[in-house]
Design a protein around this motif. Structure first.
Motif, mmCIF file in Angstrom:
data_model
loop_
_atom_site.group_PDB
_atom_site.id
_atom_site.type_symbol
_atom_site.label_atom_id
_atom_site.label_comp_id
_atom_site.label_asym_id
_atom_site.label_seq_id
_atom_site.Cartn_x
_atom_site.Cartn_y
_atom_site.Cartn_z
ATOM 1 N N UNK A 34 -47.850 -7.890 5.289
ATOM 2 C CA UNK A 34 -48.454 -7.023 4.283
ATOM 3 C C UNK A 34 -49.568 -7.746 3.545
ATOM 4 N N UNK A 35 -50.691 -7.038 3.402
ATOM 5 C CA UNK A 35 -51.804 -7.529 2.596
ATOM 6 C C UNK A 35 -51.852 -6.696 1.324
ATOM 7 N N UNK A 36 -52.155 -7.366 0.211
ATOM 8 C CA UNK A 36 -51.934 -6.770 -1.096
ATOM 9 C C UNK A 36 -53.249 -6.449 -1.817
ATOM 10 N N UNK A 37 -53.210 -5.360 -2.567
ATOM 11 C CA UNK A 37 -54.393 -4.970 -3.336
ATOM 12 C C UNK A 37 -54.685 -5.961 -4.454
ATOM 13 N N UNK A 38 -53.691 -6.711 -4.881
ATOM 14 C CA UNK A 38 -53.897 -7.665 -5.964
ATOM 15 C C UNK A 38 -54.472 -8.994 -5.532
ATOM 16 N N UNK A 39 -54.689 -9.193 -4.233
ATOM 17 C CA UNK A 39 -55.271 -10.441 -3.755
ATOM 18 C C UNK A 39 -56.728 -10.541 -4.192
ATOM 19 N N UNK A 40 -57.235 -11.754 -4.256
ATOM 20 C CA UNK A 40 -58.575 -11.981 -4.778
ATOM 21 C C UNK A 40 -59.667 -11.269 -4.010
ATOM 22 N N UNK A 41 -59.449 -10.984 -2.727
ATOM 23 C CA UNK A 41 -60.470 -10.325 -1.916
ATOM 24 C C UNK A 41 -60.634 -8.855 -2.253
ATOM 25 N N UNK A 42 -59.612 -8.235 -2.822
ATOM 26 C CA UNK A 42 -59.734 -6.869 -3.298
ATOM 27 C C UNK A 42 -59.501 -5.799 -2.245
#
Length: 281
Positions: A34-42
C-alpha cells in the motif's frame, strides 16, 4: 472503478524508496503493498500509479492488481515506529494498494532473460508515460512464476507536476539508454505497431476514470476532476502516436545520476519543493 477494500492490519513497512509503502491485510483476506496519501510525494504519485497501471494492464503488460484501500488511522496506534504512526495518521481515507506477489524476486538482468519483443513493449510503454524510474539503478520490476511484472509508476507522467508545460510533453523524446531492459535489444518499432493503435482516447478515459475523485480535487487550472482526467487523456493520446520515433538507446551511463525527480526519495512527512505540506485528504 477500482475495487475498494478496508485495511484490517498493518503488517510491516517496506523500506525501499522514499514513500515508505507498507504491507497491509484487508477485509477481503488479501494482502496489499500500500502507498499512502500522507507520504511526502503526495497524491499525484498515486494518480500516476493508477493511470499507468491500468493502461499497462489493458495493453497486456503484467502489473499487480490495484485496489483502493480504505484506511482508519487507528490501525497504526499499536505501531512502535513513530514514522509509521505519523504516516498512517495523515493517510486516513482512500489509499492505493497493489496485490502482494509472495515469493517474487527483484528483476536481475543477469539471471532473467527477456525477449526483444517483451523488452520493446516495456520500453515503448515507459516512453509513452515518460517513466524515468525503470533504470539499471532501480529496475522496478519483479519476476514472479517466471514472468516479468512491472511495479512502481509513481514517477511517471512527470508533466502533471507542472500542467502549464504539459502541452509540450507529447513531443518530448525518451532516452532509454539506462533502461533496465536496454541490454535486451528492445524491438520498440514492433511494439509501437501493436500497442499504439490500442491507446485510444476511450481507453485512456477509462483508465483516468479509475482514479478516485478525491485525489483529483483542487488542482490549479482545473474546475473539476473530469477536466483533469481529460487533460491526462489528451497528453497521453498525443504522445502515443509518435513516441516510438523519439526513443533513443545509446551507451548506458556508469555514473550519471538517476533521472528520477528528487522528490521521489523524500521521506514521509517531508515536503516537495513548492509544497506546503502533505497532500493527505
Amino acid at each position: 472503478m477500482l475495487t475498494e477494500v478496508t485495511a484490517t492490519r498493518y503488517v510491516t513497512p517496506l523500506r525501499e524508496g522514499g514513500s515508505l509503502p507498507g504491507l497491509l491485510e484487508a477485509d477481503d483476506l488479501g494482502t496489499y503493498v500500500t502507498k499512502f496519501t500522507g507520504a511526502g510525494q503526495g497524491r499525484k504519485t498515486l494518480v500516476a500509479e493508477v493511470i499507468c497501471g491500468r493502461l499497462a494492464q489493458h495493453l497486456g503488460l503484467r502489473v499487480p492488481e490495484l485496489v483502493q484501500v480504505q484506511l482508519d488511522p487507528v490501525i497504526g496506534l499499536s505501531e512502535p515506529d513513530e514514522e509509521v504512526q505519523e504516516l498512517l495518521k495523515t493517510s486516513g481515507g482512500l489509499n492505493l494498494g497493489m496485490d502482494f506477489l509472495p515469493g517474487s524476486l527483484g528483476f536481475d538482468p543477469l539471471a532473467f532473460e527477456v525477449s526483444a519483443q517483451e523488452a520493446g513493449r516495456v520500453v515503448w510503454f515507459d516512453a509513452l508515460v515518460n517513466n524515468v524510474d525503470r533504470s539499471w539503478r532501480n529496475p522496478n520490476m519483479l519476476v514472479w512464476h517466471d514472468d516479468l511484472w512491472l511495479i512502481d509508476h509513481g514517477a511517471a507522467m512527470i508533466w502533471h507536476h507542472n500542467w502549464p508545460t504539459a502541452a509540450g510533453a507529447s513531443g518530448k523524446p525518451y532516452d532509454a539508454s539506462d533502461h533496465a531492459l536496454a541490454p535486451f535489444a528492445p524491438d520498440v518499432a514492433s511494439a509501437a505497431a501493436d500497442l499504439a493503435p490500442r491507446v485510444t482516447r476511450d481507453l485512456l478515459a477509462r483508465c483516468a476514470a479509475d482514479v478516485p475523485e478525491t485525489w483529483l480535487l483542487d488542482e490549479p487550472g482545473f474546475d473539476t476532476p473530469d477536466a483533469l482526467r481529460d487533460a491526462y487523456t489528451e497528453v497521453l493520446a498525443d504522445r502515443a502516436r509518435t513516441i516510438h520515433e523519439r526513443v533513443t538507446i545509446g551507451t548506458p551511463s556508469a555514473d550519471r545520476p538517476s533521472q528520477a525527480p528528487g522528490w521521489l526519495t523524500a521521506r514521509p512527512g517531508q515536503t516537495r519543493p513548492g509544497q506546503k505540506g502533505g497532500d493527505a485528504q
